[in-house]
Design a protein around this motif. Structure first.
Motif, PDB file in Angstrom:
ATOM      1  N   LEU A  13       0.851  -1.191   0.000  1.00 43.80           N
ATOM      2  CA  LEU A  13       0.000   0.000   0.000  1.00 43.80           C
ATOM      3  C   LEU A  13       0.890   1.245   0.000  1.00 43.80           C
ATOM      4  O   LEU A  13       1.912   1.276   0.672  1.00 43.80           O
ATOM      5  N   ASP A  14       0.470   2.268  -0.737  1.00 49.80           N
ATOM      6  CA  ASP A  14       1.211   3.533  -0.665  1.00 49.80           C
ATOM      7  C   ASP A  14       0.445   4.575   0.152  1.00 49.80           C
ATOM      8  O   ASP A  14       0.937   5.669   0.384  1.00 49.80           O
ATOM      9  N   PHE A  65       6.765  -1.224   7.685  1.00 46.30           N
ATOM     10  CA  PHE A  65       6.812   0.100   7.057  1.00 46.30           C
ATOM     11  C   PHE A  65       7.945   0.149   6.032  1.00 46.30           C
ATOM     12  O   PHE A  65       8.976  -0.510   6.202  1.00 46.30           O
ATOM     13  N   TYR A  66       7.741   0.954   4.988  1.00 44.79           N
ATOM     14  CA  TYR A  66       8.827   1.190   4.039  1.00 44.79           C
ATOM     15  C   TYR A  66       8.790   2.625   3.542  1.00 44.79           C
ATOM     16  O   TYR A  66       7.828   3.360   3.806  1.00 44.79           O
ATOM     17  N   GLU A  67       9.866   3.015   2.866  1.00 43.22           N
ATOM     18  CA  GLU A  67      10.059   4.416   2.482  1.00 43.22           C
ATOM     19  C   GLU A  67       9.244   4.773   1.236  1.00 43.22           C
ATOM     20  O   GLU A  67       9.794   4.987   0.147  1.00 43.22           O
ATOM     21  N   ILE A  68       7.945   4.810   1.422  1.00 45.53           N
ATOM     22  CA  ILE A  68       7.080   5.250   0.331  1.00 45.53           C
ATOM     23  C   ILE A  68       5.825   5.836   0.958  1.00 45.53           C
ATOM     24  O   ILE A  68       5.489   5.547   2.104  1.00 45.53           O
ATOM     25  N   GLU A  69       5.175   6.677   0.246  1.00 44.72           N
ATOM     26  CA  GLU A  69       3.924   7.255   0.724  1.00 44.72           C
ATOM     27  C   GLU A  69       3.132   7.771  -0.460  1.00 44.72           C
ATOM     28  O   GLU A  69       3.664   7.902  -1.570  1.00 44.72           O
ATOM     29  N   ARG A  70       1.864   8.001  -0.228  1.00 47.32           N
ATOM     30  CA  ARG A  70       1.011   8.534  -1.278  1.00 47.32           C
ATOM     31  C   ARG A  70       1.500   9.930  -1.656  1.00 47.32           C
ATOM     32  O   ARG A  70       1.682  10.787  -0.792  1.00 47.32           O
ATOM     33  N   VAL A  71       1.742  10.140  -2.925  1.00 47.09           N
ATOM     34  CA  VAL A  71       2.159  11.471  -3.389  1.00 47.09           C
ATOM     35  C   VAL A  71       0.938  12.367  -3.362  1.00 47.09           C
ATOM     36  O   VAL A  71      -0.060  12.115  -4.046  1.00 47.09           O
ATOM     37  N   GLN A 105      -1.501  -3.000  -4.420  1.00 46.14           N
ATOM     38  CA  GLN A 105      -2.885  -2.541  -4.284  1.00 46.14           C
ATOM     39  C   GLN A 105      -3.012  -1.112  -4.799  1.00 46.14           C
ATOM     40  O   GLN A 105      -2.457  -0.193  -4.224  1.00 46.14           O
ATOM     41  N   GLY A 106      -3.747  -0.935  -5.883  1.00 46.44           N
ATOM     42  CA  GLY A 106      -3.943   0.408  -6.430  1.00 46.44           C
ATOM     43  C   GLY A 106      -3.096   0.644  -7.658  1.00 46.44           C
ATOM     44  O   GLY A 106      -1.930   0.238  -7.730  1.00 46.44           O
ATOM     45  N   SER A 107      -3.668   1.330  -8.632  1.00 42.13           N
ATOM     46  CA  SER A 107      -3.034   1.432  -9.952  1.00 42.13           C
ATOM     47  C   SER A 107      -1.873   2.415 -10.019  1.00 42.13           C
ATOM     48  O   SER A 107      -0.998   2.273 -10.865  1.00 42.13           O
ATOM     49  N   LEU A 108      -1.843   3.435  -9.162  1.00 42.59           N
ATOM     50  CA  LEU A 108      -0.851   4.494  -9.319  1.00 42.59           C
ATOM     51  C   LEU A 108       0.436   4.265  -8.526  1.00 42.59           C
ATOM     52  O   LEU A 108       1.162   5.207  -8.235  1.00 42.59           O
ATOM     53  N   GLN A 109       0.741   3.030  -8.198  1.00 42.78           N
ATOM     54  CA  GLN A 109       1.996   2.729  -7.506  1.00 42.78           C
ATOM     55  C   GLN A 109       3.123   2.490  -8.528  1.00 42.78           C
ATOM     56  O   GLN A 109       3.699   1.407  -8.620  1.00 42.78           O
ATOM     57  N   LEU A 140       1.456   3.867 -16.833  1.00 39.11           N
ATOM     58  CA  LEU A 140       1.138   2.523 -16.352  1.00 39.11           C
ATOM     59  C   LEU A 140       1.439   1.469 -17.408  1.00 39.11           C
ATOM     60  O   LEU A 140       1.962   0.396 -17.109  1.00 39.11           O
ATOM     61  N   LYS A 141       1.092   1.789 -18.635  1.00 34.64           N
ATOM     62  CA  LYS A 141       1.337   0.844 -19.735  1.00 34.64           C
ATOM     63  C   LYS A 141       2.826   0.558 -19.879  1.00 34.64           C
ATOM     64  O   LYS A 141       3.226  -0.564 -20.241  1.00 34.64           O
TER      65      LYS A 141
END
Length: 391
Positions: A13-14, A65-71, A105-109, A140-141
């Motif tokens: 998850l982001d 936890f990891y070094e990412i988050e929702r932009v 989970q989720g397309s924009l990762q 994405l493509k």
């Protein structure tokens, strides 16, 4: 038994805030670990994770936890900047934490896809949305590997992305909810309550709720609108504008209740569930309401137009028309025979189509159909009569 069975499955998850996607991820991890006896770990951003972590601990689900988050600003420039500064930490995490399968989970990762491709990881993408701009679809493509399996939670989501993922293995499997006991409403109360559950943001179209509430107030209807959901810091300005509109119209029949940890307790207090959203792929809150037997009124989001036509458990509102919305509300709440009919239809349809047990079995069948990845025979034995041949 192959070695991969001993490894963990990572669900990425982001965005760690409470949402339909995070709840779906939690239940999927719980289901796989209990049914397949394969350890699952949810990998998520530490930011805004407190409420979600409490749920994971309660369910005894491992997380990291990891070094990412929702932009926060969904522009490609922000993603590029984030990747340039964080790519070292992302690669380090992936090298250190090895999973037999990476479920994104989720397309924009985008960043997770880039790292997974570079390290040749075995990935599955679960798409929960049905809208993004053309440039993100193009990216994405480019970044989603053709070997990545794609699961869509609605046909609308599939239709939106099918050309983007034209060469990938794909399937549509709707969200599901654990079966609940149907609410029994024997007598119509004097004051009726309409509920909606959502994180407060412009896509949820609370403006339509306000317009509908204004019509019912002018008609002196004893109907109150209850809104359960988080109000994140990023949406405080929007929330303030909603409160100002409500105050200006003197609408005492609208109440914001904030986030509800036990959503079923909230749903059991209302008599009708309404969705006012502009766009959604598969609103989990509607499925939760249906599993308790609540009639549904909703805008045309996800696959609800199809399901309402097939299941006849409520009404669909086209063109965001508040007058039609108010009429449908009165029609359901003041006609006991209609209410009971829609309530039974809602409950029965949810048990059949949005059954979490059945739908997660389909998810597993699709994911684990590749014999090179995992021992199908052992999976079949571990979860009973599930046939893990080609989907």
């Amino acid at each position: 038994m192959k070695k991969n069975l001993k490894k963990k499955i990572g669900l990425f998850l982001d965005d760690s805030r409470m949402s339909g996607i995070s709840i779906y991820t939690m239940y999927l991890a719980y289901y796989i670990s209990r049914k397949l006896k394969i350890p699952c770990e949810i990998v998520l951003s530490k930011k805004n994770s407190n409420d979600y972590i409490k749920l994971l601990k309660k369910k005894k689900i491992s997380y990291k936890f990891y070094e990412i988050e929702r932009v926060s600003k969904n522009t490609i420039f922000n993603y590029i900047l984030f990747f340039l500064f964080k790519k070292k930490f992302l690669y380090q995490f992936y090298y250190k934490n090895i999973y037999s399968l990476y479920i994104i989970q989720g397309s924009l990762q985008f960043l997770n896809h880039i790292v997974c491709n570079a390290l040749k990881k075995n990935t599955v993408l679960i798409v929960h949305d049905a809208f993004t701009n053309w440039f993100f679809k193009f990216i994405l493509k480019l970044v989603v590997d053709k070997k990545t399996k794609i699961i869509f939670v609605s046909k609308r989501s599939y239709n939106f992305y099918k050309k983007t993922f034209s060469k990938n293995s794909k399937i549509i499997i709707p969200n599901g909810i654990m079966c609940q006991k149907k609410i029994a409403i024997k007598n119509r109360p004097k004051f009726l309550k309409i509920g909606t559950s959502c994180n407060i943001n412009p896509d949820k179209n609370i403006e339509l709720l306000i317009k509908t509430a204004r019509i019912l107030k002018k008609e002196n209807q004893n109907i109150t609108f209850l809104i359960a959901g988080n109000i994140f810091k990023s949406q405080l300005k929007y929330f303030k504008s909603l409160k100002e509109k409500i105050k200006k119209e003197k609408l005492q029949n609208i109440k914001f209740l904030g986030y509800k940890k036990k959503i079923n307790n909230f749903l059991k207090k209302i008599h009708l569930y309404c969705c006012f959203s502009k766009r959604e792929s598969s609103p989990l809150s509607i499925l939760e309401a249906m599993h308790l037997g609540l009639p549904i009124i909703t805008t045309d989001v996800g696959d609800l137009k199809h399901h309402l036509k097939k299941g006849k458990f409520g009404f669909l509102i086209q063109d965001f028309d508040e007058n039609i919305y108010a009429d449908k509300i009165k029609r359901i709440l003041y006609d006991k025979n209609l209410y009971d009919k829609l309530s039974d239809a809602s409950y029965n349809y949810a048990q059949k189509i949005f059954n979490q047990e059945n739908n997660f079995r389909k998810v597993l069948k699709f994911i684990f159909s590749n014999k090179k990845f995992i021992d199908n025979k052992n999976i079949k034995l571990s979860i009973g009569n599930l046939n893990l041949g080609k989907p």
